[in-house]
Write a protein that holds these residues in place. Structure first.
Motif, PDB file in Angstrom:
ATOM      1  N   GLU A  17      -6.055  -4.179  -7.597  1.00 33.01           N
ATOM      2  CA  GLU A  17      -4.700  -3.798  -7.976  1.00 33.01           C
ATOM      3  C   GLU A  17      -3.846  -3.514  -6.744  1.00 33.01           C
ATOM      4  O   GLU A  17      -2.692  -3.925  -6.652  1.00 33.01           O
ATOM      5  CB  GLU A  17      -4.741  -2.573  -8.881  1.00 33.01           C
ATOM      6  N   ARG A  18      -4.415  -2.803  -5.788  1.00 32.70           N
ATOM      7  CA  ARG A  18      -3.673  -2.508  -4.566  1.00 32.70           C
ATOM      8  C   ARG A  18      -3.366  -3.798  -3.793  1.00 32.70           C
ATOM      9  O   ARG A  18      -2.290  -3.939  -3.209  1.00 32.70           O
ATOM     10  CB  ARG A  18      -4.470  -1.553  -3.672  1.00 32.70           C
ATOM     11  N   GLU A  35      -0.426  -5.479  -5.352  1.00 32.66           N
ATOM     12  CA  GLU A  35       0.818  -4.792  -5.030  1.00 32.66           C
ATOM     13  C   GLU A  35       1.288  -5.120  -3.615  1.00 32.66           C
ATOM     14  O   GLU A  35       2.471  -5.386  -3.383  1.00 32.66           O
ATOM     15  CB  GLU A  35       0.616  -3.279  -5.186  1.00 32.66           C
ATOM     16  N   ASP A  74      -8.430   3.214  -2.163  1.00 31.92           N
ATOM     17  CA  ASP A  74      -8.279   1.804  -2.505  1.00 31.92           C
ATOM     18  C   ASP A  74      -7.124   1.164  -1.733  1.00 31.92           C
ATOM     19  O   ASP A  74      -7.203  -0.001  -1.325  1.00 31.92           O
ATOM     20  CB  ASP A  74      -8.042   1.661  -4.009  1.00 31.92           C
ATOM     21  N   GLY A  75      -6.038   1.932  -1.526  1.00 28.48           N
ATOM     22  CA  GLY A  75      -4.906   1.383  -0.799  1.00 28.48           C
ATOM     23  C   GLY A  75      -5.251   1.067   0.646  1.00 28.48           C
ATOM     24  O   GLY A  75      -4.828   0.042   1.192  1.00 28.48           O
ATOM     25  N   ALA A 128      -7.384  -2.107   0.694  1.00 27.04           N
ATOM     26  CA  ALA A 128      -6.577  -3.303   0.448  1.00 27.04           C
ATOM     27  C   ALA A 128      -5.768  -3.663   1.685  1.00 27.04           C
ATOM     28  O   ALA A 128      -5.647  -4.842   2.050  1.00 27.04           O
ATOM     29  CB  ALA A 128      -5.654  -3.066  -0.746  1.00 27.04           C
ATOM     30  N   ASP A 129      -5.210  -2.645   2.337  1.00 27.64           N
ATOM     31  CA  ASP A 129      -4.464  -2.874   3.569  1.00 27.64           C
ATOM     32  C   ASP A 129      -5.363  -3.509   4.631  1.00 27.64           C
ATOM     33  O   ASP A 129      -4.982  -4.478   5.300  1.00 27.64           O
ATOM     34  CB  ASP A 129      -3.902  -1.545   4.064  1.00 27.64           C
TER      35      ASP A 129
END
Length: 669
Positions: free
Chosen positions: A163-164, A167, A240-241, A244-245
């Motif tokens: 999800e991250r 986004e 999670d962010g 993802a980054d």
């Protein structure tokens, strides 16, 4: 050869600055790589050539216009994208707008990849459509499973890292890849995987991610700057962010690294109109598909580097110098009268030091042992090995030692300008070496001397396809030669060209040159030299049609082949012993036809005759001032067109000087 190892200056230190791991890994990375891009994946990497010439004039390299404050300035050389310095990217037109995900405003946007890495600009995507490749998503066991067929589904609410990722890709993709083609590839790649990560999994770096970081950290072994591919480490506390980054940082840096190591870090056409190669820029979606599906990720990353044996030999030389550290700085040997064998000269101790020959500090006799060392140096420098330390030898000893780190890096960079796929058969002319070779399966089967263009009439750097040969050719004089050389002769003596066997033609008819007022110019007239022994093209020419109108040919001026420095032509390449060259060339281009020298000689005389090749292969006109010879020695050649200096300037390396602002490159003085 006793090489000149020069110390790192601040600029070179920036270029090669990396982690200690980069130096430790250099030895391991110097092992022979796979011979083709298929080694890692079983499928070839896209080989569409990029950067083909348009036929329009290109301005010569101008450091000031390029934004360069000094010759060794580096990454601030060219226009920046965003706020970070960004050297020119071969695919960056700076004009074409391509549909890309629109970044949404963010409170705290993540910094761009590389933390000082070269910017990436705009590019033309490869011929392969982004949807053609559907990477597989990793399973929990680490093995690949096929991606779901049809359109990818959006991640479920609360799906964590996917999800991250979705986004970030929809709102901040430009922070991870600046080139629109790379942004499109990242979006398509992760959408096809339903936004499942590939470089990370379960809060940790995957084996693929480790292989990627290893390639980035070991970039110095490929002559690249590891700092350009630096990815900050994962923090101890992450959500999670953050994962993802990090995933997108590694993915975007993978695209940057693959493009740089395969096709180079700047557009070579920026140097001058005569630098016109066609590097193979990798398709970004193919890069991601290759590394994510390869059984051996390290081999997949290694497959992007040039596959030519000569590149690997230079890489070995670079690795040795990296392992040795900063090297030694030699004191300059002052100018003065030529030093001849047996003479006494106060510069002899410096000469001994430069060549690594022991002796007393006050021994000023130029003895036989030192003479032999000088002769070895002269051979490797391309000069006549006469043992006399004259002006040319002194210049080579002081400033022409092309075995420095900067020169090795610049020459490795120019290997990236060749097509990535190594053709089974090719012809290669190395301009600074004044040699042509016919190569089959990376083995030279024939080599001979050539004469190349003068610095003011440079032989272009390019690759095209050998197609046919012409016997008893006529010479249609190029307009530049008419204007600059023939018109002044005609104005002084209307029959000057007639005595050279050159006819003046108007409307298809030969005319009397004495009836023309040449003070009014030559417009409307053409000049043609009929076949014959005096013809400037000799008895045959070998054609690889190109926009520069250059080719390989015979010559009546055969005495020039005995000289060491052979830059005398108007741009074409004159071949020594063309009958032998033709015999070998036709052996691979007309297999089974038994074209002996005797049979070829029977075509000489009379009218023009054409012979088409059944098997065509590329002709590479290249420019390598440093290379490894058959005895494993690093050889240096004069930078006759200044292209090596220009390459170093474009890369921001040290020991460069400003170039002429017009008229192409200037030769070293």
């Amino acid at each position: 050869m006793a090489g000149r190892n020069v110390s790192f200056s601040e600029g070179r230190g920036r270029h090669l600055a990396g982690t200690a791991l980069a130096l430790l890994m250099a030895g391991a990375l110097l092992l022979p790589l796979g011979a083709a891009a298929q080694d890692g994946t079983g499928a070839a990497i896209a080989l569409d050539p990029a950067g083909h010439g348009t036929g329009e004039p290109v301005a010569a390299f101008d450091p000031a216009r390029a934004g360069m404050q000094s010759a060794g300035q580096g990454a601030a050389l060219l226009a920046a994208l965003g706020h970070d310095p960004a050297p020119f990217d071969i695919n960056d037109t700076g004009r074409t707008k391509t549909a890309t995900p629109t970044p949404a405003p963010a409170a705290a946007a993540p910094p761009a990849i590389g933390n000082g890495a070269p910017g990436t600009g705009a590019a033309t995507p490869g011929s392969r459509a982004p949807t053609a490749t559907t990477p597989s998503a990793p399973s929990s066991s680490g093995t690949s499973t096929p991606a779901t067929a049809g359109a990818p589904q959006a991640p479920r609410p609360g799906a964590g890292v996917p999800e991250r990722l979705a986004e970030l890709i929809s709102s901040q993709l430009a922070h991870f890849a600046q080139r629109p083609a790379d942004q499109q590839a990242l979006a398509a790649f992760y959408a096809a995987r339903n936004f499942q990560p590939v470089f990370t999994a379960a809060g940790a770096i995957t084996p693929l991610g480790i292989a990627a970081l290893g390639a980035f950290n070991g970039a110095a072994a490929e002559g690249l700057n590891p700092a350009d591919y630096a990815v900050p480490p994962l923090p101890a506390q992450m959500g999670d962010g953050v994962l993802a980054d990090y995933e997108l940082r590694v993915a975007g840096t993978t695209l940057l690294y693959a493009r740089h190591v395969q096709s180079g870090r700047f557009d070579p056409k920026r140097i001058s109109k005569d630098v016109d190669p066609t590097p193979t820029v990798p398709d970004p979606l193919d890069v991601l598909a290759t590394v994510s599906s390869a059984p051996n990720a390290a081999q997949a990353f290694a497959s992007f580097a040039p596959h030519y044996d000569e590149y690997r030999l230079l890489k070995l030389q670079l690795g040795r110098r990296l392992a040795e550290g900063q090297g030694q700085v030699h004191a300059a040997i002052p100018p003065g009268p030529s030093i001849r064998p047996g003479e006494r000269d106060p510069r002899v101790p410096l000469l001994r030091e430069r060549l690594g020959i022991g002796g007393a500090a006050d021994d000023e006799i130029y003895d036989a042992y030192l003479v032999e060392a000088v002769r070895d140096f002269q051979r490797l420098s391309g000069a006549a090995p006469d043992g006399i330390v004259g002006r040319g030898t002194l210049a080579a000893l002081n400033g022409g030692a092309g075995d420095s780190l900067d020169d090795l890096i610049a020459n490795m960079e120019r290997w990236r300008w060749l097509p990535h796929q190594v053709a089974p058969t090719y012809v290669m002319v190395n301009i600074p070496e004044y040699m042509v070779r016919i190569v089959v399966n990376e083995q030279t089967i024939h080599e001979t001397r050539v004469v190349v263009g003068k610095p003011e009439n440079q032989t272009p750097i390019m690759s095209e396809e050998m197609q046919y040969a012409v016997f008893n050719p006529s010479w249609n004089v190029p307009p530049g030669i008419i204007k600059n050389e023939m018109l002044p002769k005609l104005q002084a003596d209307p029959y000057a060209l007639d005595r050279q066997g050159i006819d003046v033609v108007r409307n298809g008819r030969i005319i009397d040159p004495g009836t023309v007022d040449w003070r009014r110019g030559s417009q409307g007239y053409s000049f043609r030299q009929a076949p014959g022994e005096r013809n400037a093209l000799g008895r045959m020419k070998f054609m690889f049609p190109n926009k520069h109108s250059v080719y390989l040919h015979d010559t009546p001026s055969r005495a020039l082949f005995a000289r060491d420095r052979r830059a005398f032509s108007h741009g074409c390449v004159r071949v020594h012993e063309p009958l032998k060259f033709a015999e070998v060339l036709f052996g691979v281009g007309l297999p089974g036809d038994a074209w002996s020298q005797q049979r070829i000689n029977s075509l000489i005389g009379g009218n023009e005759k054409y012979l088409n090749l059944k098997q065509r292969f590329p002709v590479h006109l290249v420019y390598f001032t440093s290379y490894v010879d058959g005895q494993g020695q690093l050889v240096t050649r004069e930078d006759i067109y200044g292209i090596n200096d220009a390459t170093k300037a474009m890369l921001g390396l040290d020991d460069t000087r400003r170039l002429a602002d017009r008229g192409g490159m200037v030769a070293p003085r």
